[in-house]
Scaffold this active site. Structure first.
Site, PDB file in Angstrom:
ATOM      1  N   ARG A 109     -56.235  38.107  15.391  1.00  0.00           N
ATOM      2  CA  ARG A 109     -56.466  36.691  15.700  1.00  0.00           C
ATOM      3  C   ARG A 109     -57.294  36.509  16.981  1.00  0.00           C
ATOM      4  NH1 ARG A 109     -52.589  32.101  17.699  1.00  0.00           N
ATOM      5  NH2 ARG A 109     -53.549  30.266  16.752  1.00  0.00           N
ATOM      6  N   HIS A 113     -60.529  34.105  17.442  1.00  0.00           N
ATOM      7  CA  HIS A 113     -60.596  33.051  18.458  1.00  0.00           C
ATOM      8  C   HIS A 113     -61.667  33.333  19.502  1.00  0.00           C
ATOM      9  CE1 HIS A 113     -56.648  30.692  17.700  1.00  0.00           C
ATOM     10  NE2 HIS A 113     -57.173  31.156  16.573  1.00  0.00           N
ATOM     11  N   ASN A 143     -54.473  28.344  21.787  1.00  0.00           N
ATOM     12  CA  ASN A 143     -54.262  29.671  22.385  1.00  0.00           C
ATOM     13  C   ASN A 143     -53.045  29.776  23.290  1.00  0.00           C
ATOM     14  OD1 ASN A 143     -56.611  30.444  21.122  1.00  0.00           O
ATOM     15  ND2 ASN A 143     -57.918  30.081  22.913  1.00  0.00           N
ATOM     16  N   HIS A 244     -53.695  35.800   7.289  1.00  0.00           N
ATOM     17  CA  HIS A 244     -52.378  35.160   7.360  1.00  0.00           C
ATOM     18  C   HIS A 244     -51.344  35.877   6.482  1.00  0.00           C
ATOM     19  CE1 HIS A 244     -54.014  31.092   9.064  1.00  0.00           C
ATOM     20  NE2 HIS A 244     -54.107  32.096   9.902  1.00  0.00           N
TER      21      HIS A 244
HETATM   22  C1  HEM Z   1     -59.010  29.102   8.194  1.00  0.00           C
HETATM   23  C2  HEM Z   1     -58.597  28.484   9.266  1.00  0.00           C
HETATM   24  C3  HEM Z   1     -57.441  28.971  10.104  1.00  0.00           C
HETATM   25  C4  HEM Z   1     -56.435  28.188  10.582  1.00  0.00           C
HETATM   26  C5  HEM Z   1     -56.293  26.693  10.388  1.00  0.00           C
HETATM   27  C6  HEM Z   1     -55.533  29.051  11.298  1.00  0.00           C
HETATM   28  C7  HEM Z   1     -54.388  28.626  11.962  1.00  0.00           C
HETATM   29  C8  HEM Z   1     -53.437  29.450  12.513  1.00  0.00           C
HETATM   30  C9  HEM Z   1     -52.238  29.003  13.160  1.00  0.00           C
HETATM   31  C10 HEM Z   1     -51.834  27.561  13.389  1.00  0.00           C
HETATM   32  C11 HEM Z   1     -51.520  30.103  13.516  1.00  0.00           C
HETATM   33  C12 HEM Z   1     -50.170  30.119  14.224  1.00  0.00           C
HETATM   34  C13 HEM Z   1     -50.378  29.986  15.711  1.00  0.00           C
HETATM   35  C14 HEM Z   1     -49.137  29.638  16.487  1.00  0.00           C
HETATM   36  O1  HEM Z   1     -48.064  29.497  15.908  1.00  0.00           O
HETATM   37  O2  HEM Z   1     -49.230  29.494  17.699  1.00  0.00           O
HETATM   38  C15 HEM Z   1     -52.267  31.246  13.084  1.00  0.00           C
HETATM   39  C16 HEM Z   1     -51.865  32.560  13.232  1.00  0.00           C
HETATM   40  C17 HEM Z   1     -52.630  33.639  12.886  1.00  0.00           C
HETATM   41  N1  HEM Z   1     -53.927  33.616  12.436  1.00  0.00           N
HETATM   42 FE1  HEM Z   1     -54.937  31.984  11.804  1.00  0.00          FE
HETATM   43  N2  HEM Z   1     -55.987  30.335  11.233  1.00  0.00           N
HETATM   44  C18 HEM Z   1     -57.152  30.333  10.516  1.00  0.00           C
HETATM   45  C19 HEM Z   1     -57.956  31.430  10.267  1.00  0.00           C
HETATM   46  C20 HEM Z   1     -57.686  32.707  10.703  1.00  0.00           C
HETATM   47  C21 HEM Z   1     -58.619  33.807  10.663  1.00  0.00           C
HETATM   48  C22 HEM Z   1     -60.058  33.703  10.178  1.00  0.00           C
HETATM   49  C23 HEM Z   1     -57.972  34.890  11.146  1.00  0.00           C
HETATM   50  C24 HEM Z   1     -58.475  36.285  11.346  1.00  0.00           C
HETATM   51  C25 HEM Z   1     -59.381  36.869  10.609  1.00  0.00           C
HETATM   52  C26 HEM Z   1     -56.620  34.471  11.474  1.00  0.00           C
HETATM   53  C27 HEM Z   1     -55.621  35.302  11.907  1.00  0.00           C
HETATM   54  C28 HEM Z   1     -54.348  34.893  12.267  1.00  0.00           C
HETATM   55  C29 HEM Z   1     -53.271  35.803  12.574  1.00  0.00           C
HETATM   56  C30 HEM Z   1     -53.311  37.310  12.446  1.00  0.00           C
HETATM   57  C31 HEM Z   1     -52.191  35.017  12.977  1.00  0.00           C
HETATM   58  C32 HEM Z   1     -50.820  35.520  13.455  1.00  0.00           C
HETATM   59  C33 HEM Z   1     -50.920  35.781  14.950  1.00  0.00           C
HETATM   60  C34 HEM Z   1     -49.697  36.389  15.568  1.00  0.00           C
HETATM   61  O3  HEM Z   1     -48.747  36.725  14.889  1.00  0.00           O
HETATM   62  O4  HEM Z   1     -49.714  36.531  16.817  1.00  0.00           O
HETATM   63  N3  HEM Z   1     -56.497  33.137  11.224  1.00  0.00           N
HETATM   64  N4  HEM Z   1     -53.443  30.829  12.500  1.00  0.00           N
END
Ligand code: HEM
Ligand SMILES: *[C@@H]1O[C@H](CO)[C@@H](O)[C@H](O)[C@H]1NC(C)=O
Ligand SMILES: *[C@@H]1O[C@H](CO)[C@@H](O)[C@H](O)[C@H]1NC(C)=O
Ligand SMILES: *[C@@H]1O[C@H](CO)[C@@H](O)[C@H](O)[C@H]1NC(C)=O
Ligand SMILES: *[C@@H]1O[C@H](CO)[C@@H](O)[C@H](O)[C@H]1NC(C)=O
Length: 366
Positions: A109, A113, A143, A244
């Site tokens: 992530r 970002h 973030n 995800h």
């Molecule tokens: C398509 C639009 C996307 C949206 C709306 C989105 C939104 C989010 C949100 C809201 C979270 C949770 C954050 C929190 O609870 O603080 C999250 C977690 C995450 N996102 Fe996305 N995301 C998107 C695309 C992506 C992309 C492109 C990647 C990487 C290639 C990604 C990788 C991740 C990962 C791995 C997590 C888990 C992070 C952790 O466990 O620390 N996301 N995302």
């Protein structure tokens, strides 16, 4: 205590629903309103969806679509002057993930970002920005209290500096780490070469995070537009969303759409008794494996965010979800690797100058 609070909240919700009538069932963010770039849940007020806390709805016009990022100047095997660089990063990342798999999700992530805000220039790692006292990206709503893996990057940078001082950029370390985390969490099924040669930026602004990073309350058109602004297509967006299938999310972002698998929604609301900051696994089936399970979850309405569920909202995206969901080979894994490389090409800086350098320490510009 918790049960009483929950009871009170339910009564309040029921009263609100009675007040606003049919609009209360207009769940998700298909209602056409975007709050803080999709990072804040819209609320029904007097029969219409509005942004809470006096927030002004975000504009729906975005930066125009950009050309596909080609990453001019990046090369596979770039660090001939520091041949151990990639192996050193890989070891630090593998050790960190062995201790805590969530770090792997954090690193994937972090790369996303970083790249979506000012290009892949490690701006997400800066605690300060040049020439201003404005907050840096890491303090922006998407973030803050959320990104993880900073310590892993710092450890990797320290190890690489010990081997070859002043040679390897923080931006490339973020890219290598995301690649290595993808490989580790997929049990080696996603394994690819990551071109390098990125320099580190000196500017980082929290205000740009909600502008460019799509939030969980985004509809499909917004997701597509925010990826298009970076030169990524709808297929890249769907493919990268498969990330995800690992990691966690805070309860404040969990969808209340009526179509959500009711059994899973019930389990989540129990896990979310700790409040909006409590976290739940993104993939209830294989939470620590980076795999195509995400697409079966989208198809089965088991995904946490409205933005995840939105992938079923067009024939193009739903078809790709169906393809990945049904595939028992490695179609998604192969496409994900290519899309990560493409994302790593976004707005890279490759010529040293006033805005580009190799940082000594990843959290602060030289
Ligand atoms: C398509 C639009 C996307 C949206 C709306 C989105 C939104 C989010 C949100 C809201 C979270 C949770 C954050 C929190 O609870 O603080 C999250 C977690 C995450 N996102 Fe996305 N995301 C998107 C695309 C992506 C992309 C492109 C990647 C990487 C290639 C990604 C990788 C991740 C990962 C791995 C997590 C888990 C992070 C952790 O466990 O620390 N996301 N995302
Ligand atoms: C997806 O489409 C459904 C049905 O048209 C709608 O209710 C929902 O709000 C949409 N969701 C998003 C996130 O666009
Ligand atoms: C950099 O940012 C941090 C955290 O916001 C702050 O505590 C620190 O004083 C800043 N340092 C400089 C040199 O401006
Ligand atoms: C709904 O969620 C439950 C509980 O997590 C799970 O066992 C079930 O398989 C899910 N249903 C579908 C269709 O995915
Ligand atoms: C989450 O934690 C932050 C920082 O500790 C706090 O300011 C905020 O009120 C908490 N939010 C919820 C919904 O509990």
């Amino acid at each position: 205590m918790a049960a009483r609070r929950l009871g009170a909240a339910l009564i309040a919700a029921a009263l609100l629903a009675a007040l606003v009538g049919p609009v209360a069932s207009q769940q998700g963010s298909g209602g056409g309103i975007l709050c803080l770039g999709g990072w804040v849940r819209p609320v029904p007020i007097l029969g219409r969806l509005a942004c809470p806390g006096g927030l002004v709805p975000s504009p729906r016009t975005f930066v125009r679509p950009g050309p596909s990022p080609s990453g001019p100047g990046l090369r596979v095997g770039y660090y001939t002057s520091c041949p151990s660089a990639e192996a050193v990063v890989r070891k630090v990342v593998r050790d960190a993930i062995a201790k805590e798999p969530g770090m792997g999700a954090g690193l994937i992530r972090l790369f996303f970002h970083d790249c979506f805000v000012r290009g892949c220039d490690a701006s997400v790692l800066l605690t300060n920005t040049t020439g201003s006292s404005a907050d840096a990206e890491m303090f922006g709503p998407p973030n803050k209290e959320s990104l993880r893996g900073f310590g892993v990057i710092d450890a990797a940078k320290a190890a690489v500096e010990a081997a070859c001082p002043g040679v390897v950029s923080c931006a490339d370390i973020v890219a290598f780490a995301a690649r290595d985390a993808s490989s580790a969490l997929s049990r080696g099924r996603i394994s690819f070469a990551m071109p390098a040669g990125r320099l580190d930026g000196r500017v980082s602004l929290a205000s740009e995070t909600t502008e460019f990073l799509p939030g969980p309350f985004s509809d499909l058109a917004t997701l597509e537009a925010k990826f298009a602004a970076k030169g990524l297509g709808t297929r890249d967006m769907v493919t990268l969303s498969g990330a995800h299938s690992v990691g966690h999310a805070r309860c404040m972002f969990v969808s209340t759409r009526p179509s959500f698998n009711a059994t899973l929604a019930g389990e989540l609301s129990r896990e979310c008794r700790g409040g909006g900051n409590a976290t739940v696994d993104q993939d209830y089936k294989t939470p620590d494996v980076l795999d195509s399970q995400y697409y079966r979850n989208v198809r089965d309405n088991d995904v946490l965010f409205d933005s995840d569920a939105a992938l079923e909202n067009s024939t193009e995206t739903a078809a790709l979800v169906g393809t990945y969901a049904a595939d028992l080979g490695s179609r998604w894994e192969t496409a994900f690797a290519a899309a990560m490389v493409k994302m790593g090409n976004i707005d890279v800086k490759t010529r040293p100058g006033a805005d580009a350098e190799i940082r000594k320490k990843c959290s602060i510009y030289n």
